[in-house]
Structures are given as C-alpha cells and as structure tokens.
Design a protein around this motif. Structure first.
Motif, PDB file in Angstrom:
ATOM      1  N   PHE A 174      44.163 -54.485 -16.303  1.00  0.00           N
ATOM      2  CA  PHE A 174      45.621 -54.468 -16.430  1.00  0.00           C
ATOM      3  C   PHE A 174      46.197 -53.107 -16.036  1.00  0.00           C
ATOM      4  O   PHE A 174      47.168 -53.022 -15.271  1.00  0.00           O
ATOM      5  CB  PHE A 174      46.020 -54.809 -17.867  1.00  0.00           C
ATOM      6  N   LEU A 175      45.604 -52.032 -16.542  1.00  0.00           N
ATOM      7  CA  LEU A 175      46.129 -50.688 -16.267  1.00  0.00           C
ATOM      8  C   LEU A 175      45.982 -50.320 -14.792  1.00  0.00           C
ATOM      9  O   LEU A 175      46.901 -49.756 -14.189  1.00  0.00           O
ATOM     10  CB  LEU A 175      45.418 -49.659 -17.145  1.00  0.00           C
ATOM     11  N   PHE A 176      44.824 -50.640 -14.209  1.00  0.00           N
ATOM     12  CA  PHE A 176      44.590 -50.286 -12.809  1.00  0.00           C
ATOM     13  C   PHE A 176      45.532 -51.058 -11.892  1.00  0.00           C
ATOM     14  O   PHE A 176      46.151 -50.488 -10.987  1.00  0.00           O
ATOM     15  CB  PHE A 176      43.137 -50.561 -12.429  1.00  0.00           C
ATOM     16  N   ILE A 177      45.636 -52.372 -12.106  1.00  0.00           N
ATOM     17  CA  ILE A 177      46.490 -53.194 -11.254  1.00  0.00           C
ATOM     18  C   ILE A 177      47.955 -52.812 -11.438  1.00  0.00           C
ATOM     19  O   ILE A 177      48.731 -52.768 -10.472  1.00  0.00           O
ATOM     20  CB  ILE A 177      46.273 -54.691 -11.546  1.00  0.00           C
ATOM     21  N   SER A 178      48.343 -52.514 -12.672  1.00  0.00           N
ATOM     22  CA  SER A 178      49.736 -52.099 -12.923  1.00  0.00           C
ATOM     23  C   SER A 178      50.040 -50.790 -12.200  1.00  0.00           C
ATOM     24  O   SER A 178      51.088 -50.641 -11.558  1.00  0.00           O
ATOM     25  CB  SER A 178      49.981 -51.937 -14.422  1.00  0.00           C
ATOM     26  N   ALA A 179      49.115 -49.825 -12.291  1.00  0.00           N
ATOM     27  CA  ALA A 179      49.311 -48.535 -11.629  1.00  0.00           C
ATOM     28  C   ALA A 179      49.376 -48.712 -10.111  1.00  0.00           C
ATOM     29  O   ALA A 179      50.231 -48.122  -9.432  1.00  0.00           O
ATOM     30  CB  ALA A 179      48.191 -47.580 -12.012  1.00  0.00           C
ATOM     31  N   LEU A 180      48.473 -49.529  -9.561  1.00  0.00           N
ATOM     32  CA  LEU A 180      48.457 -49.779  -8.114  1.00  0.00           C
ATOM     33  C   LEU A 180      49.756 -50.446  -7.664  1.00  0.00           C
ATOM     34  O   LEU A 180      50.355 -50.052  -6.652  1.00  0.00           O
ATOM     35  CB  LEU A 180      47.263 -50.659  -7.759  1.00  0.00           C
ATOM     36  N   SER A 181      50.197 -51.447  -8.421  1.00  0.00           N
ATOM     37  CA  SER A 181      51.414 -52.182  -8.065  1.00  0.00           C
ATOM     38  C   SER A 181      52.638 -51.280  -8.105  1.00  0.00           C
ATOM     39  O   SER A 181      53.476 -51.305  -7.195  1.00  0.00           O
ATOM     40  CB  SER A 181      51.601 -53.370  -9.018  1.00  0.00           C
ATOM     41  N   LEU A 182      52.755 -50.476  -9.151  1.00  0.00           N
ATOM     42  CA  LEU A 182      53.903 -49.577  -9.274  1.00  0.00           C
ATOM     43  C   LEU A 182      53.887 -48.503  -8.191  1.00  0.00           C
ATOM     44  O   LEU A 182      54.937 -48.134  -7.649  1.00  0.00           O
ATOM     45  CB  LEU A 182      53.925 -48.946 -10.663  1.00  0.00           C
ATOM     46  N   MET A 183      52.693 -48.005  -7.879  1.00  0.00           N
ATOM     47  CA  MET A 183      52.580 -46.994  -6.825  1.00  0.00           C
ATOM     48  C   MET A 183      53.044 -47.554  -5.489  1.00  0.00           C
ATOM     49  O   MET A 183      53.809 -46.914  -4.761  1.00  0.00           O
ATOM     50  CB  MET A 183      51.139 -46.502  -6.729  1.00  0.00           C
ATOM     51  N   LEU A 184      52.604 -48.772  -5.160  1.00  0.00           N
ATOM     52  CA  LEU A 184      53.004 -49.398  -3.905  1.00  0.00           C
ATOM     53  C   LEU A 184      54.494 -49.739  -3.903  1.00  0.00           C
ATOM     54  O   LEU A 184      55.155 -49.652  -2.862  1.00  0.00           O
ATOM     55  CB  LEU A 184      52.172 -50.667  -3.670  1.00  0.00           C
ATOM     56  N   PHE A 185      55.013 -50.095  -5.062  1.00  0.00           N
ATOM     57  CA  PHE A 185      56.442 -50.400  -5.169  1.00  0.00           C
ATOM     58  C   PHE A 185      57.280 -49.154  -4.890  1.00  0.00           C
ATOM     59  O   PHE A 185      58.217 -49.183  -4.086  1.00  0.00           O
ATOM     60  CB  PHE A 185      56.761 -50.958  -6.554  1.00  0.00           C
ATOM     61  N   ALA A 213      56.099 -50.030  -0.167  1.00  0.00           N
ATOM     62  CA  ALA A 213      55.222 -51.015   0.465  1.00  0.00           C
ATOM     63  C   ALA A 213      55.261 -52.362  -0.243  1.00  0.00           C
ATOM     64  O   ALA A 213      54.758 -53.356   0.289  1.00  0.00           O
ATOM     65  CB  ALA A 213      53.789 -50.489   0.494  1.00  0.00           C
ATOM     66  N   PHE A 214      55.826 -52.399  -1.430  1.00  0.00           N
ATOM     67  CA  PHE A 214      55.868 -53.588  -2.277  1.00  0.00           C
ATOM     68  C   PHE A 214      57.294 -53.853  -2.711  1.00  0.00           C
ATOM     69  O   PHE A 214      58.073 -52.910  -2.913  1.00  0.00           O
ATOM     70  CB  PHE A 214      55.031 -53.329  -3.534  1.00  0.00           C
ATOM     71  N   GLY A 215      57.629 -55.129  -2.901  1.00  0.00           N
ATOM     72  CA  GLY A 215      58.865 -55.473  -3.571  1.00  0.00           C
ATOM     73  C   GLY A 215      58.620 -55.542  -5.069  1.00  0.00           C
ATOM     74  O   GLY A 215      57.475 -55.604  -5.525  1.00  0.00           O
ATOM     75  N   GLY A 216      59.700 -55.553  -5.832  1.00  0.00           N
ATOM     76  CA  GLY A 216      59.553 -55.625  -7.286  1.00  0.00           C
ATOM     77  C   GLY A 216      58.853 -56.885  -7.734  1.00  0.00           C
ATOM     78  O   GLY A 216      58.016 -56.857  -8.644  1.00  0.00           O
ATOM     79  N   ALA A 217      59.168 -58.010  -7.089  1.00  0.00           N
ATOM     80  CA  ALA A 217      58.542 -59.279  -7.463  1.00  0.00           C
ATOM     81  C   ALA A 217      57.047 -59.268  -7.162  1.00  0.00           C
ATOM     82  O   ALA A 217      56.250 -59.832  -7.923  1.00  0.00           O
ATOM     83  CB  ALA A 217      59.218 -60.437  -6.728  1.00  0.00           C
ATOM     84  N   ASP A 218      56.655 -58.640  -6.068  1.00  0.00           N
ATOM     85  CA  ASP A 218      55.239 -58.561  -5.707  1.00  0.00           C
ATOM     86  C   ASP A 218      54.458 -57.785  -6.766  1.00  0.00           C
ATOM     87  O   ASP A 218      53.364 -58.186  -7.182  1.00  0.00           O
ATOM     88  CB  ASP A 218      55.069 -57.887  -4.347  1.00  0.00           C
ATOM     89  N   ALA A 219      55.034 -56.666  -7.207  1.00  0.00           N
ATOM     90  CA  ALA A 219      54.384 -55.852  -8.241  1.00  0.00           C
ATOM     91  C   ALA A 219      54.274 -56.638  -9.545  1.00  0.00           C
ATOM     92  O   ALA A 219      53.218 -56.643 -10.199  1.00  0.00           O
ATOM     93  CB  ALA A 219      55.175 -54.564  -8.457  1.00  0.00           C
ATOM     94  N   LYS A 220      55.344 -57.319  -9.935  1.00  0.00           N
ATOM     95  CA  LYS A 220      55.331 -58.081 -11.185  1.00  0.00           C
ATOM     96  C   LYS A 220      54.341 -59.236 -11.124  1.00  0.00           C
ATOM     97  O   LYS A 220      53.699 -59.572 -12.127  1.00  0.00           O
ATOM     98  CB  LYS A 220      56.735 -58.602 -11.489  1.00  0.00           C
ATOM     99  N   ALA A 221      54.202 -59.832  -9.946  1.00  0.00           N
ATOM    100  CA  ALA A 221      53.253 -60.941  -9.791  1.00  0.00           C
ATOM    101  C   ALA A 221      51.828 -60.478 -10.052  1.00  0.00           C
ATOM    102  O   ALA A 221      51.061 -61.138 -10.777  1.00  0.00           O
ATOM    103  CB  ALA A 221      53.367 -61.538  -8.395  1.00  0.00           C
ATOM    104  N   LEU A 222      51.437 -59.342  -9.472  1.00  0.00           N
ATOM    105  CA  LEU A 222      50.073 -58.845  -9.675  1.00  0.00           C
ATOM    106  C   LEU A 222      49.849 -58.393 -11.115  1.00  0.00           C
ATOM    107  O   LEU A 222      48.761 -58.591 -11.673  1.00  0.00           O
ATOM    108  CB  LEU A 222      49.786 -57.690  -8.715  1.00  0.00           C
ATOM    109  N   ILE A 223      50.871 -57.806 -11.728  1.00  0.00           N
ATOM    110  CA  ILE A 223      50.743 -57.384 -13.128  1.00  0.00           C
ATOM    111  C   ILE A 223      50.549 -58.597 -14.028  1.00  0.00           C
ATOM    112  O   ILE A 223      49.689 -58.596 -14.916  1.00  0.00           O
ATOM    113  CB  ILE A 223      51.978 -56.561 -13.556  1.00  0.00           C
ATOM    114  N   CYS A 224      51.336 -59.649 -13.800  1.00  0.00           N
ATOM    115  CA  CYS A 224      51.177 -60.879 -14.589  1.00  0.00           C
ATOM    116  C   CYS A 224      49.809 -61.509 -14.336  1.00  0.00           C
ATOM    117  O   CYS A 224      49.185 -62.053 -15.259  1.00  0.00           O
ATOM    118  CB  CYS A 224      52.285 -61.870 -14.253  1.00  0.00           C
ATOM    119  N   LEU A 225      49.352 -61.435 -13.096  1.00  0.00           N
ATOM    120  CA  LEU A 225      48.037 -61.993 -12.768  1.00  0.00           C
ATOM    121  C   LEU A 225      46.928 -61.235 -13.478  1.00  0.00           C
ATOM    122  O   LEU A 225      45.913 -61.825 -13.871  1.00  0.00           O
ATOM    123  CB  LEU A 225      47.824 -61.952 -11.251  1.00  0.00           C
ATOM    124  N   SER A 226      47.129 -59.928 -13.696  1.00  0.00           N
ATOM    125  CA  SER A 226      46.122 -59.150 -14.419  1.00  0.00           C
ATOM    126  C   SER A 226      46.078 -59.518 -15.895  1.00  0.00           C
ATOM    127  O   SER A 226      45.109 -59.205 -16.588  1.00  0.00           O
ATOM    128  CB  SER A 226      46.404 -57.649 -14.265  1.00  0.00           C
TER     129      SER A 226
END
Length: 269
Positions: A70-81, A85-98
């Motif tokens: 959860f922490l790694f994917i959240s950090a990666l998603s927020l960094m890309l956002f 490189a990422f939209g907000g929905a893309d980041a939230k999708a990966l965080i929820c998936l984690s």
C-alpha cells in the motif's frame, strides 16, 4: 469461503475499474464517489480474509507485505501524479487496487506459472504502461496515412525544430484542424505560436503539454490561425484514458502475469 473472498476481491476490483474506465473513455474524468466506495470496500474484504483465514504464524510477515504494498504503490502513484505523468483518477485506482489486491490472489487462479511481483499492483502497473505504449503504433500509422493522403510535409512551418522534437511529435501525436483542437476536451497542443521581437510569428514544438497551460496555448494558436499566421493543422497529443490500460493490465496480470518480466526472462535466460 477463502476462495469466495478471493473471487469477491477480484470481481470488486474489476467492477469498479471497468466502470471507471468507461467514464474515463467517455468523459476523461471519473467521479470521486467511485474511489470513496471502492477503497473502504476493498480494505474490508482484504481485512476479513486476513483475519479469518491467514494462520497466526504467517500474519506478521503478510501484514508487513500488505502495508508495504500500500505505501509503495501510494508513493509511486502520488509521485507520478505530481510529476504530471498520471491523472488523479489513475493514482486513486492504483491506491485502491493496493487495498483490494495487495498481493496476487491465491484462488481461483492457481494455474499461473509466470512471474508476478510480490507487490501485485506493481505488475498491474507495468502491464498497463506496456499496453499504453502500444498507442505509438496508432500514431505512427495515423501520421503515415496523413502524409500519403495529403502529399504534404509533416513539419511544414516547423522545419527548424530539432529532429528529436520531431521524432517525439511523430511518436506521441498527430495533426488536426485548429477547430477540432478547440472543441475537443482530450487533445493537448504539441506546438505553440509566439511572436518574436521583430513582430513575426514563430511556431515551436512542445515536449510536455500540461493542463494548466492548455487553454493559454490554444488561445494563441487560435488567434494565429484567425489572423492568417498559421495555416492548416497543428500538432496535438491525445490524453490517453490510462484507466482503460490499468484495467487491461489487471486482467492480463490475473490471467497471465507480468508481461515485462516474462519478456526479459525469455531473452536473458
């Protein structure tokens, strides 16, 4: 019962991501209500399975893996956002998936024989990036057909631009009418029009179009077009509905595994 919970977590993940992908494809936006519902439900199902079916001696190690995922994917998603490189929905999708599938589900897909990352969302992400990169084939075909159809040069008025900027434009974008760029909500300008000190207009290719500059650049391009300083089409890049590729990446990860790692292993081993 444990198998049923695995199936439930998979179905919940697919259901929310399929709906989000549809919304992203149609409107290029996803309501926050999707993630507000997806996140808590995902966490509840994962927690129930962990409490009811994970043996006590395995719980500490598995809990560490869940939390790290959860922490790694959240950090990666927020960094890309924040890097754009990422939209907000893309980041939230990966965080929820984690939260729903922090690791690969054991049931009912035990036949999987290829590699998946211990952080399952990371496999989903790498699959999504690879699938999204295939859009390059579409832009290359689009530009080739445009050149064959019109018989014109792809970079009329942009001859002085470096070959690397031209290569980047050919791989990531294509040419459309100015009116289409203005009306579309998912096309971003890949070129700008500036006035030099001598009063002449200068067209420049862009490398990293961003939301906050989109309307400003479109305004300059439209003004140049109306004043006759710009002829024909302009270079644009489409905003990819990345959620579609994340959903496809999840399906591939569940049924096949990690495409990138499998390819690397095939050529290195």
């Amino acid at each position: 019962m444990e198998e049923a919970l695995d199936v439930a977590r998979i179905l919940v993940s697919l259901s929310f991501l399929l709906y989000a992908s549809w919304s992203d494809w149609r409107k290029r936006e996803v309501s926050n209500r999707v993630w507000v519902a997806f996140g808590p439900l995902a966490l509840a199902l994962t927690t129930i399975q962990y409490v009811l079916f994970v043996p006590y001696y395995q719980r500490p190690d598995l809990l560490k893996l869940y939390v790290f995922s959860f922490l790694f994917i959240s950090a990666l998603s927020l960094m890309l956002f924040y890097a754009g490189a990422f939209g907000g929905a893309d980041a939230k999708a990966l965080i929820c998936l984690s939260l729903s599938l922090p690791t690969y589900p054991l049931y009912p897909l035990q036949f999987l024989t290829v590699f998946v990352s211990p952080l399952f969302p990371l496999t989903v992400f790498s699959n999504a990036v690879l699938l999204a990169s295939l859009s390059v084939l579409y832009t290359l075909l689009h530009n080739s057909l445009w050149k064959l159809k019109t018989g014109r040069k792809l970079f009329e008025g942009l001859e002085k631009e470096s070959k690397w900027r031209k290569i980047a434009a050919v791989l990531s974008g294509y040419k459309v009418d100015v009116e289409k760029l203005e009306k579309s909500g998912y096309l971003y300008p890949l070129e700008d029009v500036r006035e030099r000190e001598d009063g002449e207009s200068e067209r420049k290719l862009l490398t990293m179009p961003k939301d906050e500059r989109r309307n400003e650049i479109i305004g300059r391009v439209k003004r140049a077009y109306e004043e006759g300083r710009l002829q024909g089409e302009v270079w644009v890049t489409p905003s990819l509905p990345l959620l579609v590729f994340i959903t496809a990446g999840l399906i591939v990860a569940l049924l096949y595994g990690d495409i990138v790692w499998t390819f690397l292993r095939s050529i290195l081993v």
